[in-house]
Enzyme design. Structure first.
Site, PDB file in Angstrom:
ATOM      1  N   ASP A  97      10.515   0.587   5.244  1.00 45.47           N
ATOM      2  CA  ASP A  97      11.105   1.554   6.181  1.00 45.47           C
ATOM      3  C   ASP A  97      12.298   0.951   6.918  1.00 45.47           C
ATOM      4  O   ASP A  97      13.275   1.647   7.195  1.00 45.47           O
ATOM      5  CB  ASP A  97      10.065   2.055   7.186  1.00 45.47           C
ATOM      6  CG  ASP A  97       9.023   2.967   6.547  1.00 45.47           C
ATOM      7  OD1 ASP A  97       9.287   3.505   5.448  1.00 45.47           O
ATOM      8  OD2 ASP A  97       7.946   3.131   7.145  1.00 45.47           O
ATOM      9  N   GLY A 151       0.849  -1.186   0.000  1.00 47.69           N
ATOM     10  CA  GLY A 151       0.000   0.000   0.000  1.00 47.69           C
ATOM     11  C   GLY A 151       0.881   1.231   0.000  1.00 47.69           C
ATOM     12  O   GLY A 151       2.084   1.154   0.255  1.00 47.69           O
ATOM     13  N   GLY A 152       0.289   2.360  -0.294  1.00 49.84           N
ATOM     14  CA  GLY A 152       1.041   3.603  -0.330  1.00 49.84           C
ATOM     15  C   GLY A 152       1.394   4.094   1.063  1.00 49.84           C
ATOM     16  O   GLY A 152       0.946   3.553   2.081  1.00 49.84           O
ATOM     17  N   SER A 153       2.196   5.122   1.076  1.00 47.98           N
ATOM     18  CA  SER A 153       2.593   5.770   2.320  1.00 47.98           C
ATOM     19  C   SER A 153       1.357   6.205   3.098  1.00 47.98           C
ATOM     20  O   SER A 153       0.384   6.689   2.519  1.00 47.98           O
ATOM     21  CB  SER A 153       3.456   6.990   1.970  1.00 47.98           C
ATOM     22  OG  SER A 153       3.815   7.697   3.113  1.00 47.98           O
ATOM     23  N   SER A 154       1.384   6.005   4.403  1.00 49.82           N
ATOM     24  CA  SER A 154       0.320   6.414   5.326  1.00 49.82           C
ATOM     25  C   SER A 154      -0.995   5.663   5.143  1.00 49.82           C
ATOM     26  O   SER A 154      -2.035   6.102   5.621  1.00 49.82           O
ATOM     27  CB  SER A 154       0.080   7.931   5.244  1.00 49.82           C
ATOM     28  OG  SER A 154       1.260   8.634   5.576  1.00 49.82           O
ATOM     29  N   SER A 155      -0.945   4.505   4.483  1.00 50.48           N
ATOM     30  CA  SER A 155      -2.168   3.727   4.280  1.00 50.48           C
ATOM     31  C   SER A 155      -2.519   2.844   5.482  1.00 50.48           C
ATOM     32  O   SER A 155      -3.638   2.349   5.570  1.00 50.48           O
ATOM     33  CB  SER A 155      -2.066   2.863   3.022  1.00 50.48           C
ATOM     34  OG  SER A 155      -1.033   1.904   3.152  1.00 50.48           O
ATOM     35  N   GLY A 156      -1.552   2.624   6.389  1.00 52.97           N
ATOM     36  CA  GLY A 156      -1.818   1.814   7.569  1.00 52.97           C
ATOM     37  C   GLY A 156      -1.148   0.452   7.578  1.00 52.97           C
ATOM     38  O   GLY A 156      -1.427  -0.369   8.451  1.00 52.97           O
ATOM     39  N   LYS A 157      -0.248   0.202   6.638  1.00 54.53           N
ATOM     40  CA  LYS A 157       0.405  -1.114   6.536  1.00 54.53           C
ATOM     41  C   LYS A 157       1.149  -1.508   7.805  1.00 54.53           C
ATOM     42  O   LYS A 157       1.012  -2.629   8.285  1.00 54.53           O
ATOM     43  CB  LYS A 157       1.406  -1.136   5.369  1.00 54.53           C
ATOM     44  CG  LYS A 157       0.817  -0.907   4.013  1.00 54.53           C
ATOM     45  CD  LYS A 157       1.896  -0.832   2.961  1.00 54.53           C
ATOM     46  CE  LYS A 157       3.052   0.096   3.277  1.00 54.53           C
ATOM     47  NZ  LYS A 157       2.730   1.504   3.465  1.00 54.53           N
ATOM     48  N   SER A 158       1.956  -0.591   8.326  1.00 53.56           N
ATOM     49  CA  SER A 158       2.766  -0.914   9.508  1.00 53.56           C
ATOM     50  C   SER A 158       1.890  -1.216  10.712  1.00 53.56           C
ATOM     51  O   SER A 158       2.171  -2.138  11.483  1.00 53.56           O
ATOM     52  CB  SER A 158       3.725   0.235   9.837  1.00 53.56           C
ATOM     53  OG  SER A 158       4.619   0.435   8.775  1.00 53.56           O
TER      54      SER A 158
END
Length: 179
Positions: free
Chosen positions: A33, A6-13
Site C-alpha cells: 500500500d 497475505g491477501g487483502s483484508s487479512s490483517g497484515k498491516s
C-alpha cells in the site's frame, strides 16, 4: 527483515503495527500500500501501470514491474544498512513473487510469515472498507499463498491481529533480534 504475505483484508498491516510495538528495537513498516500510494494517482491513474479487473484480479504493466524492482532494491538497501524492516506484502503471483523478493534482497535475512484468513471472512472485512475493490480479498485469500514457503504462519480468521503478533514475536528467535 520480516515479510508478511497475505491477501487483502487479512490483517497484515495491523499485525505489522502490533509487531512494531512488541519487538525489541525500532522496526520500520513498509508495504504494498505504501508503494501504491507513491504511484501516480495513488495507483488509480492509468500511468501507475495497474489494472483492476472484474472479480478482483489485478494486472501490471512491464513499467510497473520495473518500478517495483526498484522499490524492493531500495528496501533491501535499507535492510543491508541496518534498518529493521517489516514488509507488508501481497504476493499475487505466489511463489514467483517470493522468488522476485528473494532475488532482489540477496543476502538480507528474510523471515517469511504467511497471514491467512478464510475467504468468507476477508470478503466481509473488505465490504466494510471503502478503499477496496469488490472481490479482491476473496480472490487473493488463497492464491497469494500458492507455492510460498513460510517460516511461520498465523490465521486471523478467529484470532485478533494483536494475538497473532504476540504469537509471532514469541516464535521469532529473540537472540537474532536487535536490542
Amino acid at each position: 527483515m520480516i515479510v508478511l504475505n497475505g491477501g487483502s483484508s487479512s490483517g497484515k498491516s495491523s499485525i505489522a503495527r502490533a509487531l512494531q510495538e512488541i519487538l525489541p528495537g525500532i522496526w520500520l513498516t513498509f508495504g504494498v500500500d505504501t508503494f501504491i500510494d507513491a504511484l501516480p494517482g495513488g495507483g488509480e491513474s492509468p500511468r501507475a501501470g495497474i489494472t483492476f479487473e472484474p472479480g478482483g484480479r489485478i494486472a501490471f504493466s512491464a513499467e510497473h514491474r520495473a518500478l517495483e524492482r526498484s522499490w524492493y532494491t531500495g528496501l533491501g538497501a535499507m535492510a543491508r544498512a541496518g534498518a529493521h524492516v517489516i514488509l507488508d506484502e501481497v504476493l499475487l503471483s505466489g511463489d514467483a513473487g517470493q522468488e522476485r523478493i528473494r532475488s532482489t534482497f540477496g543476502e538480507v535475512d528474510l523471515i517469511w510469515v504467511g497471514v491467512r484468513c478464510v475467504p468468507d471472512v476477508v470478503a466481509s472485512r473488505e465490504a466494510q472498507r471503502l478503499d477496496r475493490v469488490e472481490g479482491m480479498a476473496r480472490q487473493q485469500a488463497l492464491s497469494v499463498h500458492a507455492g510460498v514457503v513460510y517460516d511461520l504462519e498465523v490465521d486471523t480468521t478467529y484470532r485478533s491481529t494483536d494475538d497473532c503478533a504476540r504469537d509471532l514475536a514469541s516464535q521469532l528467535s529473540l537472540d537474532a533480534m536487535p536490542r
